[in-house]
Write a protein that holds these residues in place. Structure first.
Motif, PDB file in Angstrom:
ATOM      1  N   LYS A 203       0.839  -1.193   0.000  1.00 34.83           N
ATOM      2  CA  LYS A 203       0.000   0.000   0.000  1.00 34.83           C
ATOM      3  C   LYS A 203       0.879   1.249   0.000  1.00 34.83           C
ATOM      4  N   THR A 206      -0.409   7.373  -0.461  1.00 32.17           N
ATOM      5  CA  THR A 206      -1.309   8.175  -1.290  1.00 32.17           C
ATOM      6  C   THR A 206      -1.872   9.271  -0.389  1.00 32.17           C
ATOM      7  N   GLU A 208      -4.889   9.557   0.336  1.00 30.65           N
ATOM      8  CA  GLU A 208      -5.879   8.877   1.189  1.00 30.65           C
ATOM      9  C   GLU A 208      -5.188   8.198   2.382  1.00 30.65           C
ATOM     10  N   SER A 209      -4.046   7.540   2.092  1.00 31.91           N
ATOM     11  CA  SER A 209      -3.376   6.818   3.190  1.00 31.91           C
ATOM     12  C   SER A 209      -2.872   7.797   4.248  1.00 31.91           C
ATOM     13  N   LEU A 211      -4.278  10.798   4.897  1.00 30.53           N
ATOM     14  CA  LEU A 211      -5.451  11.316   5.620  1.00 30.53           C
ATOM     15  C   LEU A 211      -6.031  10.275   6.575  1.00 30.53           C
ATOM     16  N   ALA A 212      -5.893   8.994   6.207  1.00 32.70           N
ATOM     17  CA  ALA A 212      -6.414   7.921   7.080  1.00 32.70           C
ATOM     18  C   ALA A 212      -5.425   7.560   8.197  1.00 32.70           C
TER      19      ALA A 212
END
Ligand code: UT7
Length: 331
Positions: A203, A206, A208-209, A211-212
């Motif tokens: 993974k 990104t 998204e990663s 922000l998560a």
């Protein structure tokens, strides 16, 4: 012919100046000093502050301290093995960056990723290099800048970890002192309880990663705790049994500093009194690969030639193990 053993001949260490106290953590997350002390034994931990500073910046002073103590030039070091889960970069290895910064121009180097057991795994590997007769000076570093992967809004992890580095020099010993036995173990099925979700090849990073919050250490504390208590105590006991060592024979237990309750359980299983257990978790917290060499650094002046020492660790992976060594010099 006397078998060659690999002995630690010098210890160096470095912890950053900044102290993150339990009181300060109270202002950051919903926690309190009493809870942290009673559940972990930690009072404060050190944090490396400053733009552009990484694990190598803590390892460098630790390794230079070794060189100074032994009166050697960094160019005499043949190999640097750096145990860390917080390398300066994903690649190249931090060991190479350390070598470059100190002028260890004749050393090859590589990193070992075994989380909290990293120092033990690296120490055993380095000792084998010396025992083979091929190398005479091997440096083992245990370093982590845990503050770079800790989420300071997660009260279950941010209270535990800290930053720091320790290093030892391994040299040939012909008196029978040094690293005498190790039991090392890994179980990848434990990875689900302690890992970093993103940033690896499965993974990649990104938006998204990020922000998560998937680039922080994820830990299921209770599950890890249960495995750690059993794993560290069992392996230490097994090492004693197979070498016919009794509690009276052992001068010191050097346990990984993750939680005072895990340390106590290991010492109890080995039937060792508290006075024989190195504990500095209260001032540094859990520095991952740094804990064991930082204990040796803090206690070096009290160690005597011939002391039987057991080092024990448990960490992410899962990885765990114990090493028996006879100390080679008077501190
Ligand atoms: O070095 C690498 C390997 N790592 C380890 O060995 C770490 C092993 N695990 C541990 O050391 C412990 O599990 C922790 C220190 C992480 C947590 O201690 P715990 O005694 O296992 O706590 P817990 O997770 O069972 O939580 C007990 C309670 C919970 O509240 P409820 O559900 O009972 O109401 C938590 O929400 O404590 C709460 N809690 C906290 N309270 C105040 C969790 N963290 C905190 C906190 N301050 N920082």
């Amino acid at each position: 012919m006397q078998k060659i053993t690999a002995a630690i001949t010098a210890v160096g260490g470095y912890v950053p100046d900044y102290k993150l106290t339990n009181k300060e953590l109270e202002t950051m997350v919903d926690t309190n000093d009493e809870w942290i002390r009673s559940r972990t034994g930690i009072e404060e931990r050190r944090i490396l502050k400053g733009e552009g500073l990484g694990s190598s910046d803590m390892a460098v002073p630790a390794v230079l301290e070794i060189c100074k103590k032994r009166g050697i030039d960094p160019s005499e070091i043949e190999c640097i093995i750096c145990a860390t889960v917080t390398p300066d970069m994903v690649f190249p290895a931090t060991a190479n960056i350390i070598a470059d910064k100190i002028g260890a121009v004749n050393a090859f180097g590589f990193d070992v990723s075994a989380a909290c057991s990293g120092f033990l795994f690296a120490l055993t590997t380095g000792a084998s290099f010396i025992e083979s007769g091929r190398y005479k000076k091997v440096v083992i570093v245990g370093v982590d800048k845990m503050s770079s992967i800790v989420d300071y809004s997660d009260r279950t992890t941010c209270i535990i970890f800290g930053d720091g580095a320790g290093a030892v020099l391994l040299e040939v010993n012909e008196e029978g002192n040094g690293v005498l036995d190790s039991i090392l173990k890994s179980d990848g099925s434990g990875s689900k309880y302690l890992h970093m979700k993103a940033g690896g090849s499965v993974k990649p990073a990104t938006m998204e990663s990020v922000l998560a919050k998937e680039h922080y250490a994820y830990q299921e504390g209770q599950a890890v705790f249960k495995f750690a208590v059993k794993g560290m105590a069992d392996v230490s006991y097994e090492l004693m049994q197979r070498n016919n060592l009794t509690a009276d024979d052992i001068a010191w237990l050097v346990p990984h500093q993750a939680n005072l309750r895990i340390i106590d359980a290991t010492a109890n299983r080995m039937d060792l009194p508290k006075e024989k257990v190195m504990i500095n978790i209260q001032k540094y917290g859990n520095t991952t690969a740094g804990t064991l060499p930082l204990c040796l650094w803090d206690w070096e002046s009290q160690l005597k030639k011939g002391d039987n020492i057991i080092l024990a660790a448990f960490g992410g992976g899962f990885t765990w193990g114990a090493t028996w060594l006879k100390w080679a010099y008077n501190g």
